[in-house]
Design a protein around this motif. Structure first.
Motif, PDB file in Angstrom:
ATOM      1  N   VAL A  33      23.348  22.829  -6.935  1.00  0.00           N
ATOM      2  CA  VAL A  33      22.752  23.577  -5.928  1.00  0.00           C
ATOM      3  C   VAL A  33      23.587  24.800  -5.377  1.00  0.00           C
ATOM      4  CG1 VAL A  33      21.840  23.147  -3.302  1.00  0.00           C
ATOM      5  CG2 VAL A  33      22.212  20.974  -5.080  1.00  0.00           C
ATOM      6  N   TYR A  34      22.543  25.843  -5.195  1.00  0.00           N
ATOM      7  CA  TYR A  34      23.129  27.168  -4.877  1.00  0.00           C
ATOM      8  C   TYR A  34      22.691  27.376  -3.413  1.00  0.00           C
ATOM      9  CZ  TYR A  34      24.365  27.467  -9.609  1.00  0.00           C
ATOM     10  OH  TYR A  34      24.828  27.144 -11.094  1.00  0.00           O
TER      11      TYR A  34
ATOM     12  N   ASP B  27      20.715  32.673  -0.166  1.00  0.00           N
ATOM     13  CA  ASP B  27      20.984  34.075   0.080  1.00  0.00           C
ATOM     14  C   ASP B  27      22.050  34.771  -1.022  1.00  0.00           C
ATOM     15  OD1 ASP B  27      22.608  32.733   1.306  1.00  0.00           O
ATOM     16  OD2 ASP B  27      23.025  33.883   2.904  1.00  0.00           O
ATOM     17  N   SER B  28      22.869  34.072  -1.266  1.00  0.00           N
ATOM     18  CA  SER B  28      23.885  34.740  -2.046  1.00  0.00           C
ATOM     19  C   SER B  28      24.212  33.982  -3.256  1.00  0.00           C
ATOM     20  CB  SER B  28      25.305  34.567  -1.311  1.00  0.00           C
ATOM     21  OG  SER B  28      25.691  33.191  -0.726  1.00  0.00           O
ATOM     22  N   GLY B  29      23.669  32.871  -3.454  1.00  0.00           N
ATOM     23  CA  GLY B  29      23.927  32.237  -4.800  1.00  0.00           C
ATOM     24  C   GLY B  29      24.979  31.420  -4.923  1.00  0.00           C
ATOM     25  N   GLN B  30      25.762  31.106  -3.922  1.00  0.00           N
ATOM     26  CA  GLN B  30      27.156  30.466  -3.938  1.00  0.00           C
ATOM     27  C   GLN B  30      26.796  28.832  -4.362  1.00  0.00           C
ATOM     28  OE1 GLN B  30      29.284  30.142  -0.263  1.00  0.00           O
ATOM     29  NE2 GLN B  30      31.043  29.096  -1.119  1.00  0.00           N
ATOM     30  N   LEU B  31      27.744  28.364  -5.324  1.00  0.00           N
ATOM     31  CA  LEU B  31      27.535  27.280  -5.705  1.00  0.00           C
ATOM     32  C   LEU B  31      28.007  26.335  -4.572  1.00  0.00           C
ATOM     33  CD1 LEU B  31      26.865  25.411  -8.052  1.00  0.00           C
ATOM     34  CD2 LEU B  31      29.137  25.446  -8.953  1.00  0.00           C
ATOM     35  N   ILE B  32      27.209  25.384  -4.186  1.00  0.00           N
ATOM     36  CA  ILE B  32      27.598  24.511  -2.993  1.00  0.00           C
ATOM     37  C   ILE B  32      27.880  22.913  -3.500  1.00  0.00           C
ATOM     38  CG2 ILE B  32      26.630  23.226  -0.857  1.00  0.00           C
ATOM     39  CD1 ILE B  32      24.528  25.389  -0.576  1.00  0.00           C
ATOM     40  N   LEU B  33      27.135  22.315  -4.661  1.00  0.00           N
ATOM     41  CA  LEU B  33      27.260  21.122  -5.020  1.00  0.00           C
ATOM     42  C   LEU B  33      26.939  21.203  -6.655  1.00  0.00           C
ATOM     43  CD1 LEU B  33      25.945  18.836  -2.209  1.00  0.00           C
ATOM     44  CD2 LEU B  33      28.318  19.494  -2.765  1.00  0.00           C
ATOM     45  N   ILE B  34      27.606  20.528  -7.094  1.00  0.00           N
ATOM     46  CA  ILE B  34      27.446  20.379  -8.587  1.00  0.00           C
ATOM     47  C   ILE B  34      26.541  19.187  -9.227  1.00  0.00           C
ATOM     48  CG2 ILE B  34      28.755  19.959 -10.747  1.00  0.00           C
ATOM     49  CD1 ILE B  34      31.269  21.338  -9.443  1.00  0.00           C
ATOM     50  N   LYS B  35      25.919  19.296 -10.366  1.00  0.00           N
ATOM     51  CA  LYS B  35      24.969  18.487 -10.736  1.00  0.00           C
ATOM     52  C   LYS B  35      25.853  17.101 -11.067  1.00  0.00           C
ATOM     53  CE  LYS B  35      22.451  17.548 -15.111  1.00  0.00           C
ATOM     54  NZ  LYS B  35      21.893  17.985 -16.267  1.00  0.00           N
ATOM     55  N   GLY B  36      25.261  16.098 -10.766  1.00  0.00           N
ATOM     56  CA  GLY B  36      26.024  14.709 -10.694  1.00  0.00           C
ATOM     57  C   GLY B  36      26.713  14.270  -9.757  1.00  0.00           C
TER      58      GLY B  36
ATOM     59  N   LYS C   6      24.161  37.811 -14.517  1.00  0.00           N
ATOM     60  CA  LYS C   6      24.306  36.435 -14.943  1.00  0.00           C
ATOM     61  C   LYS C   6      24.827  35.508 -13.710  1.00  0.00           C
ATOM     62  CE  LYS C   6      24.107  36.793 -19.820  1.00  0.00           C
ATOM     63  NZ  LYS C   6      24.809  36.494 -21.173  1.00  0.00           N
ATOM     64  N   GLY C   7      25.658  36.182 -12.678  1.00  0.00           N
ATOM     65  CA  GLY C   7      26.244  35.524 -11.637  1.00  0.00           C
ATOM     66  C   GLY C   7      24.927  35.438 -10.709  1.00  0.00           C
ATOM     67  N   ARG C   8      25.184  34.538  -9.768  1.00  0.00           N
ATOM     68  CA  ARG C   8      24.098  34.225  -8.698  1.00  0.00           C
ATOM     69  C   ARG C   8      24.762  34.847  -7.517  1.00  0.00           C
ATOM     70  NH1 ARG C   8      20.482  29.859 -10.050  1.00  0.00           N
ATOM     71  NH2 ARG C   8      21.086  29.160 -12.009  1.00  0.00           N
TER      72      ARG C   8
ATOM     73  N   ASN D  94      29.255  33.818  -5.856  1.00  0.00           N
ATOM     74  CA  ASN D  94      29.149  33.040  -7.101  1.00  0.00           C
ATOM     75  C   ASN D  94      30.138  33.628  -8.040  1.00  0.00           C
ATOM     76  OD1 ASN D  94      27.764  32.459 -10.215  1.00  0.00           O
ATOM     77  ND2 ASN D  94      28.179  30.597  -8.713  1.00  0.00           N
ATOM     78  N   ILE D  95      30.246  34.936  -8.151  1.00  0.00           N
ATOM     79  CA  ILE D  95      31.038  35.654  -8.832  1.00  0.00           C
ATOM     80  C   ILE D  95      32.528  35.327  -8.533  1.00  0.00           C
ATOM     81  CG2 ILE D  95      32.063  37.977  -9.750  1.00  0.00           C
ATOM     82  CD1 ILE D  95      29.510  37.082 -11.185  1.00  0.00           C
ATOM     83  N   PHE D  96      32.830  35.399  -7.162  1.00  0.00           N
ATOM     84  CA  PHE D  96      34.170  35.261  -6.600  1.00  0.00           C
ATOM     85  C   PHE D  96      34.419  33.697  -6.892  1.00  0.00           C
ATOM     86  CE2 PHE D  96      34.218  39.258  -4.403  1.00  0.00           C
ATOM     87  CZ  PHE D  96      35.554  39.593  -4.600  1.00  0.00           C
ATOM     88  N   ASP D  97      33.517  32.822  -6.823  1.00  0.00           N
ATOM     89  CA  ASP D  97      33.891  31.460  -7.114  1.00  0.00           C
ATOM     90  C   ASP D  97      34.460  31.315  -8.665  1.00  0.00           C
ATOM     91  OD1 ASP D  97      33.540  29.767  -5.162  1.00  0.00           O
ATOM     92  OD2 ASP D  97      31.419  29.289  -5.499  1.00  0.00           O
ATOM     93  N   MET D  98      33.924  32.182  -9.438  1.00  0.00           N
ATOM     94  CA  MET D  98      34.568  32.109 -10.983  1.00  0.00           C
ATOM     95  C   MET D  98      35.664  32.829 -10.917  1.00  0.00           C
ATOM     96  SD  MET D  98      31.974  30.454 -12.317  1.00  0.00           S
ATOM     97  CE  MET D  98      30.393  29.874 -12.332  1.00  0.00           C
ATOM     98  N   LEU D  99      35.988  33.883 -10.250  1.00  0.00           N
ATOM     99  CA  LEU D  99      37.076  34.808 -10.540  1.00  0.00           C
ATOM    100  C   LEU D  99      38.261  33.957  -9.886  1.00  0.00           C
ATOM    101  CD1 LEU D  99      36.163  38.281  -9.734  1.00  0.00           C
ATOM    102  CD2 LEU D  99      36.438  37.258 -11.941  1.00  0.00           C
ATOM    103  N   HIS D 100      37.859  33.115  -8.686  1.00  0.00           N
ATOM    104  CA  HIS D 100      38.823  32.392  -8.011  1.00  0.00           C
ATOM    105  C   HIS D 100      39.708  31.354  -9.029  1.00  0.00           C
ATOM    106  CE1 HIS D 100      37.924  34.430  -4.599  1.00  0.00           C
ATOM    107  NE2 HIS D 100      36.955  33.482  -3.989  1.00  0.00           N
ATOM    108  N   ASN D 101      38.873  31.219  -9.887  1.00  0.00           N
ATOM    109  CA  ASN D 101      39.363  29.874 -10.980  1.00  0.00           C
ATOM    110  C   ASN D 101      39.637  30.355 -12.291  1.00  0.00           C
ATOM    111  OD1 ASN D 101      38.876  26.929  -9.628  1.00  0.00           O
ATOM    112  ND2 ASN D 101      37.061  28.168  -8.869  1.00  0.00           N
ATOM    113  N   LEU D 102      39.919  31.660 -12.289  1.00  0.00           N
ATOM    114  CA  LEU D 102      40.455  32.504 -13.691  1.00  0.00           C
ATOM    115  C   LEU D 102      41.649  32.963 -13.184  1.00  0.00           C
ATOM    116  CD1 LEU D 102      37.031  34.002 -15.195  1.00  0.00           C
ATOM    117  CD2 LEU D 102      38.625  32.153 -16.100  1.00  0.00           C
ATOM    118  N   ARG D 103      42.640  32.429 -12.618  1.00  0.00           N
ATOM    119  CA  ARG D 103      43.798  33.210 -11.909  1.00  0.00           C
ATOM    120  C   ARG D 103      44.998  33.078 -12.836  1.00  0.00           C
ATOM    121  NH1 ARG D 103      41.945  37.296  -9.459  1.00  0.00           N
ATOM    122  NH2 ARG D 103      40.694  37.007  -7.671  1.00  0.00           N
ATOM    123  N   ASN D 104      44.974  32.275 -13.998  1.00  0.00           N
ATOM    124  CA  ASN D 104      46.079  31.989 -14.849  1.00  0.00           C
ATOM    125  C   ASN D 104      46.465  32.694 -15.897  1.00  0.00           C
ATOM    126  OD1 ASN D 104      47.127  29.868 -12.822  1.00  0.00           O
ATOM    127  ND2 ASN D 104      45.594  28.605 -13.705  1.00  0.00           N
ATOM    128  N   TYR D 105      45.520  33.970 -16.092  1.00  0.00           N
ATOM    129  CA  TYR D 105      45.765  35.032 -17.141  1.00  0.00           C
ATOM    130  C   TYR D 105      46.984  35.417 -17.028  1.00  0.00           C
ATOM    131  CZ  TYR D 105      40.828  34.035 -18.753  1.00  0.00           C
ATOM    132  OH  TYR D 105      39.929  33.215 -19.224  1.00  0.00           O
TER     133      TYR D 105
END
Length: 362
Positions: A19-20, A23-32, A127-129, A133-144
């Protein structure tokens, strides 16, 4: 599966799709997700009209497994989704493509083809929503633990989003993306042992590091890159109060694209892992910007960035320095780094409790 309007949702129902926000396409809740009162309240908060629900309760057989997943943090659950895994794979592809093209250019084998470099990044952005949503992804790519290549991809994407938030026209948004991507190419000319040194740099080593803007500019000054991109490479460490380097210029002397990239650069540097430390809490970065940002950075840009970036964390779970874990439910416009947190039945207004602060996003 069936579509159910939000006001008829009941605890125990299982989401059949992510569920997004509209307006901004932020992921709210995940399938399942097995819906409970808190999850349903979140859907209402975001004005979600209806959602897809699994038809039968065969899902109940998986309830324990799903409950275990839901006990994990938002970030842990997000990293397990196919959407995140696809984003991560394409992000790493962008970084590898950038490395190959830039390394080849530095070796003198070809010119920098900026279109070749930014095309995969723009595709990933599409491809981001939306920005959240892009920041949601980047927030979780912080261990490089990569001081240059992935950092440049991050800064390119953050610069793109900040330019959108500033309502720049599409041509300037593209230039901001290019500027963010190429801003640190001078670091590739600095000895690796200095860039990756885990201990504190000596004064001489730091002086060498500070040459990377001029080295990068020298690499591209005779190329056909846009002048704003060249200026961003040279000026991204300049500050509006004149405290930056290498030129020590201030205010209107600094290219607007360099001012924008400077904010994206510092935010990403603070919130990403480095060889000498793990990623810092984003709210520590936001607090730093609040305390000194309006002197050192462009006022309109820093205010736009902070007021938007902080909202990408709304309803995320955080851990306070006293060990309590809660959910961000209200952003204080006067103190962006100190929102209101709901910990169980307790509401903690961090702007009114100076001894408490957000230590970690969980």
């Amino acid at each position: 599966m069936k579509r159910v309007i939000t006001k008829k949702l009941e605890p125990g129902m299982v989401l059949a799709d992510n569920v997004y926000t509209y307006d901004s396409g932020q992921l709210i809740l995940i399938k399942g997700t097995v819906l409970n009162d808190k999850a349903i309240t979140k859907l209402i908060f975001y004005s979600i009209i209806n959602v897809l629900i699994e038809d039968d309760v065969e899902q109940a057989k998986e309830a324990e497994e799903i409950a275990e997943v839901q006990s994990q943090s938002y970030g842990e659950r997000l990293r397990q989704t196919q959407e995140f895994q696809a984003f991560k794979k394409e992000f790493e592809g962008c970084a590898e493509n950038f490395k190959q093209v830039i390394d080849s250019a530095i070796a003198g084998k070809n010119n920098i083809d900026v279109v070749e470099l930014t095309t995969p990044i723009n595709e990933l952005m599409k491809k981001g929503r939306g920005p959240n949503n892009i920041f949601d992804m980047l927030h979780n790519l912080r261990n490089y633990d990569d001081a240059t290549y992935t950092h440049c991809i991050n800064v390119a994407m953050i610069s793109n989003i900040l330019a959108q938030w500033l309502k720049w026209d599409p041509k300037d948004i593209e230039l901001a993306t290019q500027a963010g991507l190429l801003h640190d190419i001078g670091k590739l000319l600095i000895p690796t042992e200095i860039i990756t040194k885990p201990a504190k740099l000596t004064n001489d080593e730091f002086s060498i590091i500070k040459t990377h803007p001029t080295q990068g500019y020298s690499l591209v000054k005779n190329s056909d890159l846009n002048v704003h991109v060249k200026n961003a490479i040279l000026m991204h460490h300049e500050r509006c109060d004149g405290s930056g380097y290498p030129l020590g210029i201030k205010g209107n002397q600094i290219d607007d694209f360099a001012k924008l990239v400077a904010i994206a650069d510092v935010y990403d540097a603070m919130t990403s892992a480095r060889v000498y430390r793990g990623p810092l809490c984003p709210f520590m970065a936001i607090s730093t910007f609040e305390n000194e940002g309006f002197q050192r950075y462009d006022a309109e840009m820093i205010l736009t960035f902070l007021s938007n970036i902080v909202h990408t964390y709304l309803l995320n779970s955080v851990r306070l320095n006293n060990g309590k874990v809660g959910e961000i439910i209200f952003i204080n416009r006067e103190y962006l780094s100190r929102p209101t947190i709901k910990c169980g039945d307790e509401y903690i207004d961090l702007s009114a409790t100076p001894g408490l602060f957000i230590q970690e996003v969980v």
